[in-house]
Design a protein around this motif. Structure first.
Motif, PDB file in Angstrom:
ATOM      1  N   LYS A 228      -5.419   1.960  -0.253  1.00  0.00           N
ATOM      2  CA  LYS A 228      -5.755   0.897  -1.194  1.00  0.00           C
ATOM      3  C   LYS A 228      -4.674  -0.174  -1.186  1.00  0.00           C
ATOM      4  CE  LYS A 228      -7.250  -1.188  -5.027  1.00  0.00           C
ATOM      5  NZ  LYS A 228      -8.484  -2.007  -5.062  1.00  0.00           N
ATOM      6  N   ARG A 229      -5.101  -1.435  -1.121  1.00  0.00           N
ATOM      7  CA  ARG A 229      -4.138  -2.544  -1.104  1.00  0.00           C
ATOM      8  C   ARG A 229      -3.895  -3.044  -2.530  1.00  0.00           C
ATOM      9  NH1 ARG A 229      -2.905  -3.877   4.206  1.00  0.00           N
ATOM     10  NH2 ARG A 229      -3.767  -2.174   5.445  1.00  0.00           N
ATOM     11  N   HIS A 230      -2.642  -3.317  -2.835  1.00  0.00           N
ATOM     12  CA  HIS A 230      -2.241  -3.837  -4.139  1.00  0.00           C
ATOM     13  C   HIS A 230      -1.465  -5.127  -3.932  1.00  0.00           C
ATOM     14  CE1 HIS A 230      -3.175   0.201  -5.815  1.00  0.00           C
ATOM     15  NE2 HIS A 230      -2.632   0.631  -4.691  1.00  0.00           N
TER      16      HIS A 230
ATOM     17  N   ARG B 201       1.006   7.428 -10.717  1.00  0.00           N
ATOM     18  CA  ARG B 201      -0.248   6.808 -11.149  1.00  0.00           C
ATOM     19  C   ARG B 201      -1.050   6.300  -9.950  1.00  0.00           C
ATOM     20  NH1 ARG B 201      -2.182   1.858 -12.220  1.00  0.00           N
ATOM     21  NH2 ARG B 201      -0.197   0.837 -11.758  1.00  0.00           N
ATOM     22  N   LEU B 202      -0.368   5.639  -9.003  1.00  0.00           N
ATOM     23  CA  LEU B 202      -1.079   5.092  -7.847  1.00  0.00           C
ATOM     24  C   LEU B 202      -1.752   6.182  -7.023  1.00  0.00           C
ATOM     25  CD1 LEU B 202       1.276   2.268  -6.475  1.00  0.00           C
ATOM     26  CD2 LEU B 202      -0.835   2.019  -7.782  1.00  0.00           C
ATOM     27  N   CYS B 203      -1.018   7.279  -6.775  1.00  0.00           N
ATOM     28  CA  CYS B 203      -1.586   8.295  -5.887  1.00  0.00           C
ATOM     29  C   CYS B 203      -2.639   9.142  -6.588  1.00  0.00           C
ATOM     30  CB  CYS B 203      -0.486   9.174  -5.286  1.00  0.00           C
ATOM     31  SG  CYS B 203       0.248  10.330  -6.424  1.00  0.00           S
ATOM     32  N   SER B 204      -2.694   9.091  -7.908  1.00  0.00           N
ATOM     33  CA  SER B 204      -3.729   9.828  -8.623  1.00  0.00           C
ATOM     34  C   SER B 204      -4.973   8.979  -8.877  1.00  0.00           C
ATOM     35  CB  SER B 204      -3.181  10.348  -9.959  1.00  0.00           C
ATOM     36  OG  SER B 204      -2.820   9.271 -10.810  1.00  0.00           O
ATOM     37  N   GLU B 205      -4.803   7.650  -8.911  1.00  0.00           N
ATOM     38  CA  GLU B 205      -5.922   6.782  -9.262  1.00  0.00           C
ATOM     39  C   GLU B 205      -6.529   6.041  -8.079  1.00  0.00           C
ATOM     40  OE1 GLU B 205      -4.833   4.095 -12.375  1.00  0.00           O
ATOM     41  OE2 GLU B 205      -4.129   5.681 -13.723  1.00  0.00           O
ATOM     42  N   TYR B 206      -5.772   5.917  -6.979  1.00  0.00           N
ATOM     43  CA  TYR B 206      -6.252   5.102  -5.871  1.00  0.00           C
ATOM     44  C   TYR B 206      -6.111   5.850  -4.544  1.00  0.00           C
ATOM     45  CZ  TYR B 206      -5.652   1.379  -9.310  1.00  0.00           C
ATOM     46  OH  TYR B 206      -5.713   0.610 -10.455  1.00  0.00           O
ATOM     47  N   PRO B 207      -6.952   5.535  -3.561  1.00  0.00           N
ATOM     48  CA  PRO B 207      -6.779   6.124  -2.220  1.00  0.00           C
ATOM     49  C   PRO B 207      -5.511   5.585  -1.568  1.00  0.00           C
ATOM     50  CG  PRO B 207      -8.500   4.442  -2.188  1.00  0.00           C
ATOM     51  CD  PRO B 207      -8.142   4.659  -3.632  1.00  0.00           C
ATOM     52  N   GLU B 208      -5.024   6.333  -0.582  1.00  0.00           N
ATOM     53  CA  GLU B 208      -3.738   6.001   0.034  1.00  0.00           C
ATOM     54  C   GLU B 208      -3.734   4.622   0.685  1.00  0.00           C
ATOM     55  OE1 GLU B 208      -0.935   7.789   3.565  1.00  0.00           O
ATOM     56  OE2 GLU B 208      -2.081   9.194   2.346  1.00  0.00           O
TER      57      GLU B 208
ATOM     58  N   HIS C  83       0.837  -1.199   0.000  1.00  0.00           N
ATOM     59  CA  HIS C  83       0.000   0.000   0.000  1.00  0.00           C
ATOM     60  C   HIS C  83       0.872   1.249   0.000  1.00  0.00           C
ATOM     61  CE1 HIS C  83       0.813  -0.351   4.357  1.00  0.00           C
ATOM     62  NE2 HIS C  83       0.648   0.959   4.372  1.00  0.00           N
TER      63      HIS C  83
END
Length: 410
Positions: A194-196, A185-192, A72
């Protein structure tokens, strides 16, 4: 670096702050360093299935698959963003990644240079003086120009976040370029929080002091069966305009340690796309040249492994390794002088990956990137192919032929 995970109020298990992998020379997906012997990359289900069903004969030519982890985004008290792997391996102490490691020191220095506390997405821009030969050159040109001389000395000092001076080595900017793009990309598309999911894979360069790495895109076709018409046309155009069409192989990136100047000479995928057949041959020659002389002792062990891989690929019916890469790796730090009467490195039998008798030359040949690989029995495939992969075999045969020409002095 071990950090406390505060993404979930009730979950205070320690996580591992992932580091940029400084020896990534190609590709567009960010590869991260998990620990000294392990890297990780965003999970793509097709690639995971490939590793989980890997034919035994191919295992020596691929990184060891170590499972998956949850990752995350994490923002520290100063606003710097990083990726944290959590949970760590059960029943073990957390992997402690030193805050004084070269990768972390460089990444933190890059973020401090511009300051990222103003926005969660305000990531580091590339400071000219650290990545470029000319302090007036733009960061984008420094990253994307065809040939990058990293003229930071092999043993210079930078400061970590605590103001302590730590040693850093010359490094390839491509991994940091991919890392920044991925975080953006992650910080623009997903909440902080968010689990990946990430794949854990063997770090195939961990045994080398100065890893020289060549990333080759293999085959005459690069698009997967699931590609859109637009993506298919784009990849076909890249193949037609590069050595992929006529040789079945093109350079996607490389780093070569220059012993005379003590830095890595780096070339990227944009350079590789423009090469002619003769330019490709010259680039292979340069990959084996340390700035002082051609490392001729590397040719036979590399050729031995490529021939062995060719035999394995010929035996794999239905596999198509679209858009996969082949890494060739050796150590830029030459082995000590051999004792009188000892066998020449080229005459010595080659041991398994990662081992080399009597300090003789060791090399690695590894296949990577299987997000578009298809084979009979793979899940939800609409197309099944007969026989081995002709484009990959074509590329391997040409690669072997060109290296043989270099070996024979042609």
């Amino acid at each position: 670096m071990v950090v406390q995970n505060s993404a979930d109020a009730g979950d205070m298990r320690a996580g591992v702050q992932l580091e940029p992998f400084l020896h990534q020379v190609g590709g567009h997906m960010s590869v991260m360093k998990y620990d000294e012997h392990t890297v990780c990359k965003p999970l793509i289900s097709r690639e995971q299935r490939f590793y989980e069903s890997l034919p035994l004969a191919m295992k020596q030519f691929t990184p060891q698959y170590k499972g998956t982890i949850t990752v995350h985004l994490w923002k520290d008290s100063t606003g710097h963003l990083s990726l944290v792997a959590n949970p760590v391996k059960e029943s073990r102490e957390p992997f402690k990644v030193s805050t004084e490691s070269a990768a972390m020191a460089i990444w933190q220095t890059l973020q401090q240079t511009t300051g990222s506390s103003g926005s969660t997405c305000a990531l580091a821009q590339w400071p000219h003086a650290q990545l470029a030969r000319s302090p007036k050159e733009s960061p984008a040109k420094a990253l994307l120009r065809s040939e990058t001389h990293l003229n930071a000395p092999a043993s210079s000092l930078v400061e970590d976040t605590n103001g302590n001076q730590v040693e850093r080595k010359s490094f390839n900017p491509w991994g940091l370029h991919c890392h920044q793009a991925h975080l953006t990309r992650l910080c623009s598309e997903y909440p902080e929080n968010k689990r990946h999911r990430f794949l854990l894979l063997e770090n195939v360069v961990s045994q080398y002091t100065h890893p020289c790495v060549l990333d080759l895109k293999m085959g005459t076709r690069q698009h997967g069966d699931d590609a859109s018409e637009e993506k298919k046309a784009r990849h076909m155009r890249k193949c037609a305009q590069s050595t992929s069409a006529c040789l079945g192989v093109r350079i996607c990136g490389m780093q070569v340690y220059q012993t005379d100047k003590k830095y890595f000479l780096c070339k990227d995928k944009y350079y590789g796309r423009k090469l002619s057949v003769e330019g490709f041959r010259q680039a292979l020659y340069q990959f084996l040249h340390n700035g002082s002389h051609l490392r001729r002792e590397l040719l036979e062990p590399i050729l031995q492994q490529l021939r062995a891989l060719l035999s394995v690929i010929r035996s794999q019916s239905s596999y198509r390794f679209y858009s996969s890469s082949l890494l060739i790796i050796y150590d830029g730090q030459e082995p000590p002088e051999r004792a009188p009467g000892s066998p020449h490195p080229q005459e010595a039998p080659q041991a398994a990956h990662g081992s080399s008798p009597s300090g003789l030359t060791k090399v690695d040949v590894r296949m990577i990137d299987f997000a578009h690989t298809t084979y009979k029995g793979s899940w939800n495939e609409h197309t099944t192919y007969d026989g081995p992969d002709p484009g990959y075999i074509f590329g391997l045969e040409n690669l072997i032929r060109i290296l043989q020409d270099i070996q024979e002095g042609e």
